[in-house]
Motif scaffolding. Structure first.
Motif, PDB file in Angstrom:
ATOM      1  N   VAL A 111      93.599  -2.660 -32.328  1.00 15.25           N
ATOM      2  CA  VAL A 111      92.930  -3.504 -31.331  1.00 15.25           C
ATOM      3  C   VAL A 111      92.377  -2.574 -30.246  1.00 15.25           C
ATOM      4  O   VAL A 111      93.133  -2.043 -29.440  1.00 15.25           O
ATOM      5  CB  VAL A 111      93.906  -4.536 -30.717  1.00 15.25           C
ATOM      6  CG1 VAL A 111      93.202  -5.385 -29.682  1.00 15.25           C
ATOM      7  CG2 VAL A 111      94.530  -5.395 -31.798  1.00 15.25           C
ATOM      8  N   ASN A 112      91.049  -2.372 -30.252  1.00 12.34           N
ATOM      9  CA  ASN A 112      90.470  -1.403 -29.314  1.00 12.34           C
ATOM     10  C   ASN A 112      89.664  -2.046 -28.195  1.00 12.34           C
ATOM     11  O   ASN A 112      89.024  -1.360 -27.424  1.00 12.34           O
ATOM     12  CB  ASN A 112      89.608  -0.392 -30.057  1.00 12.34           C
ATOM     13  CG  ASN A 112      88.383  -1.013 -30.678  1.00 12.34           C
ATOM     14  OD1 ASN A 112      88.336  -2.222 -30.870  1.00 12.34           O
ATOM     15  ND2 ASN A 112      87.408  -0.191 -30.992  1.00 12.34           N
ATOM     16  N   LYS A 113      89.691  -3.367 -28.077  1.00 10.44           N
ATOM     17  CA  LYS A 113      88.982  -4.040 -26.982  1.00 10.44           C
ATOM     18  C   LYS A 113      90.003  -4.540 -25.963  1.00 10.44           C
ATOM     19  O   LYS A 113      91.004  -5.150 -26.320  1.00 10.44           O
ATOM     20  CB  LYS A 113      88.153  -5.206 -27.510  1.00 10.44           C
ATOM     21  CG  LYS A 113      87.020  -4.749 -28.399  1.00 10.44           C
ATOM     22  CD  LYS A 113      86.166  -5.894 -28.848  1.00 10.44           C
ATOM     23  CE  LYS A 113      85.051  -5.362 -29.723  1.00 10.44           C
ATOM     24  NZ  LYS A 113      84.161  -6.408 -30.173  1.00 10.44           N
ATOM     25  N   VAL A 114      89.712  -4.275 -24.714  1.00  6.65           N
ATOM     26  CA  VAL A 114      90.605  -4.686 -23.632  1.00  6.65           C
ATOM     27  C   VAL A 114      89.802  -5.513 -22.644  1.00  6.65           C
ATOM     28  O   VAL A 114      88.714  -5.122 -22.229  1.00  6.65           O
ATOM     29  CB  VAL A 114      91.222  -3.455 -22.917  1.00  6.65           C
ATOM     30  CG1 VAL A 114      92.109  -3.892 -21.771  1.00  6.65           C
ATOM     31  CG2 VAL A 114      91.986  -2.603 -23.902  1.00  6.65           C
ATOM     32  N   MET A 115      90.352  -6.657 -22.267  1.00  6.08           N
ATOM     33  CA  MET A 115      89.691  -7.542 -21.311  1.00  6.08           C
ATOM     34  C   MET A 115      90.526  -7.579 -20.028  1.00  6.08           C
ATOM     35  O   MET A 115      91.711  -7.902 -20.065  1.00  6.08           O
ATOM     36  CB  MET A 115      89.559  -8.955 -21.895  1.00  6.08           C
ATOM     37  CG  MET A 115      88.885  -9.916 -20.971  1.00  6.08           C
ATOM     38  SD  MET A 115      88.578 -11.539 -21.710  1.00  6.08           S
ATOM     39  CE  MET A 115      90.129 -11.944 -22.446  1.00  6.08           C
ATOM     40  N   ILE A 116      89.896  -7.227 -18.924  1.00  6.91           N
ATOM     41  CA  ILE A 116      90.569  -7.253 -17.622  1.00  6.91           C
ATOM     42  C   ILE A 116      90.166  -8.543 -16.921  1.00  6.91           C
ATOM     43  O   ILE A 116      88.985  -8.795 -16.697  1.00  6.91           O
ATOM     44  CB  ILE A 116      90.179  -6.038 -16.768  1.00  6.91           C
ATOM     45  CG1 ILE A 116      90.558  -4.749 -17.472  1.00  6.91           C
ATOM     46  CG2 ILE A 116      90.843  -6.114 -15.400  1.00  6.91           C
ATOM     47  CD1 ILE A 116      90.059  -3.505 -16.771  1.00  6.91           C
ATOM     48  N   GLN A 117      91.156  -9.346 -16.573  1.00 13.53           N
ATOM     49  CA  GLN A 117      90.923 -10.588 -15.839  1.00 13.53           C
ATOM     50  C   GLN A 117      91.535 -10.419 -14.456  1.00 13.53           C
ATOM     51  O   GLN A 117      92.667  -9.971 -14.337  1.00 13.53           O
ATOM     52  CB  GLN A 117      91.599 -11.768 -16.545  1.00 13.53           C
ATOM     53  CG  GLN A 117      91.164 -11.959 -17.967  1.00 13.53           C
ATOM     54  CD  GLN A 117      92.043 -12.974 -18.689  1.00 13.53           C
ATOM     55  OE1 GLN A 117      93.078 -13.393 -18.213  1.00 13.53           O
ATOM     56  NE2 GLN A 117      91.610 -13.366 -19.871  1.00 13.53           N
ATOM     57  N   ALA A 118      90.797 -10.761 -13.432  1.00 10.95           N
ATOM     58  CA  ALA A 118      91.315 -10.615 -12.071  1.00 10.95           C
ATOM     59  C   ALA A 118      90.974 -11.857 -11.262  1.00 10.95           C
ATOM     60  O   ALA A 118      89.902 -12.439 -11.422  1.00 10.95           O
ATOM     61  CB  ALA A 118      90.723  -9.380 -11.404  1.00 10.95           C
ATOM     62  N   GLU A 119      91.914 -12.252 -10.411  1.00  8.12           N
ATOM     63  CA  GLU A 119      91.646 -13.359  -9.497  1.00  8.12           C
ATOM     64  C   GLU A 119      90.611 -12.923  -8.475  1.00  8.12           C
ATOM     65  O   GLU A 119      90.439 -11.739  -8.196  1.00  8.12           O
ATOM     66  CB  GLU A 119      92.936 -13.778  -8.797  1.00  8.12           C
ATOM     67  CG  GLU A 119      93.932 -14.429  -9.712  1.00  8.12           C
ATOM     68  CD  GLU A 119      95.189 -14.873  -8.975  1.00  8.12           C
ATOM     69  OE1 GLU A 119      95.458 -14.370  -7.865  1.00  8.12           O
ATOM     70  OE2 GLU A 119      95.903 -15.721  -9.528  1.00  8.12           O
ATOM     71  N   ARG A 120      89.939 -13.883  -7.895  1.00  4.02           N
ATOM     72  CA  ARG A 120      88.872 -13.595  -6.930  1.00  4.02           C
ATOM     73  C   ARG A 120      89.411 -12.853  -5.702  1.00  4.02           C
ATOM     74  O   ARG A 120      88.716 -12.033  -5.109  1.00  4.02           O
ATOM     75  CB  ARG A 120      88.210 -14.903  -6.500  1.00  4.02           C
ATOM     76  CG  ARG A 120      87.037 -14.701  -5.563  1.00  4.02           C
ATOM     77  CD  ARG A 120      86.299 -15.974  -5.279  1.00  4.02           C
ATOM     78  NE  ARG A 120      85.622 -16.497  -6.447  1.00  4.02           N
ATOM     79  CZ  ARG A 120      84.407 -16.130  -6.840  1.00  4.02           C
ATOM     80  NH1 ARG A 120      83.757 -15.231  -6.163  1.00  4.02           N
ATOM     81  NH2 ARG A 120      83.847 -16.659  -7.892  1.00  4.02           N
ATOM     82  N   GLU A 121      90.651 -13.077  -5.322  1.00  2.00           N
ATOM     83  CA  GLU A 121      91.212 -12.456  -4.119  1.00  2.00           C
ATOM     84  C   GLU A 121      91.587 -10.989  -4.326  1.00  2.00           C
ATOM     85  O   GLU A 121      91.885 -10.286  -3.371  1.00  2.00           O
ATOM     86  CB  GLU A 121      92.461 -13.218  -3.663  1.00  2.00           C
ATOM     87  CG  GLU A 121      92.198 -14.635  -3.202  1.00  2.00           C
ATOM     88  CD  GLU A 121      92.068 -15.617  -4.370  1.00  2.00           C
ATOM     89  OE1 GLU A 121      92.648 -15.368  -5.446  1.00  2.00           O
ATOM     90  OE2 GLU A 121      91.360 -16.617  -4.216  1.00  2.00           O
TER      91      GLU A 121
END
Length: 151
Positions: A111-121
């Motif tokens: 698995v070579n794809k990484v998704m970074i999710q971040a809150e707006r704050e």
């Protein structure tokens, strides 16, 4: 009566000699350039960048989605006392070094794809720290998740 120009005619061959006043009118701007560069360097050194400044990012207009089942998700949430907490896709709270190890394990598993999710704050600096740790791993593509534009 002829007008005198800035140059006087020479009797020998009709060549011109320059007037002494014209020679004295030159201005040496080298010290002014030196001072300008010194001021520029001073202001560059004294200015500070604030990586913890929060950014209000716009919604995405264009972009390609990635399959969540074929990628590693890393979530950055606002924690207590303005300290961001990093969560892996299994819900564990980790630090940046653990993120790097987890992504290396995922890459070894294919698995070579990484998704970074971040809150707006979350500040841009916190997202950047995680992105740097991920980008150092060879063969990884990372994506930053954004909200879809409302129709």
């Amino acid at each position: 009566m002829r007008r005198r120009r800035n140059a006087l005619a020479d009797d020998e061959g009709g060549q011109f000699k320059t007037n002494k006043r014209e020679q004295e009118a030159d201005l040496d701007i080298t010290p002014m350039i030196d001072v300008t560069f010194l001021l520029l360097i001073y202001f560059l050194v004294k200015s500070t960048m604030d990586p913890s400044e929060a950014l209000d990012l716009p919604k995405a207009k264009y972009g390609d989605g990635i399959n969540g089942n074929q990628s590693t998700a890393i979530t950055i949430k606002a924690g207590r006392n303005e300290i961001a907490s990093i969560l892996l896709d299994d819900g564990r709270e980790v630090d940046v070094d653990d993120v790097r190890r987890h992504v290396e394990e995922q890459v070894a598993a294919g698995v070579n794809k990484v998704m970074i999710q971040a809150e707006r704050e979350i500040s841009h600096g916190d997202v950047q720290n995680v992105a740097r740790a991920i980008a150092e791993i060879e063969g990884v593509e990372f994506f930053i998740a954004v909200e879809e534009k409302e129709p």
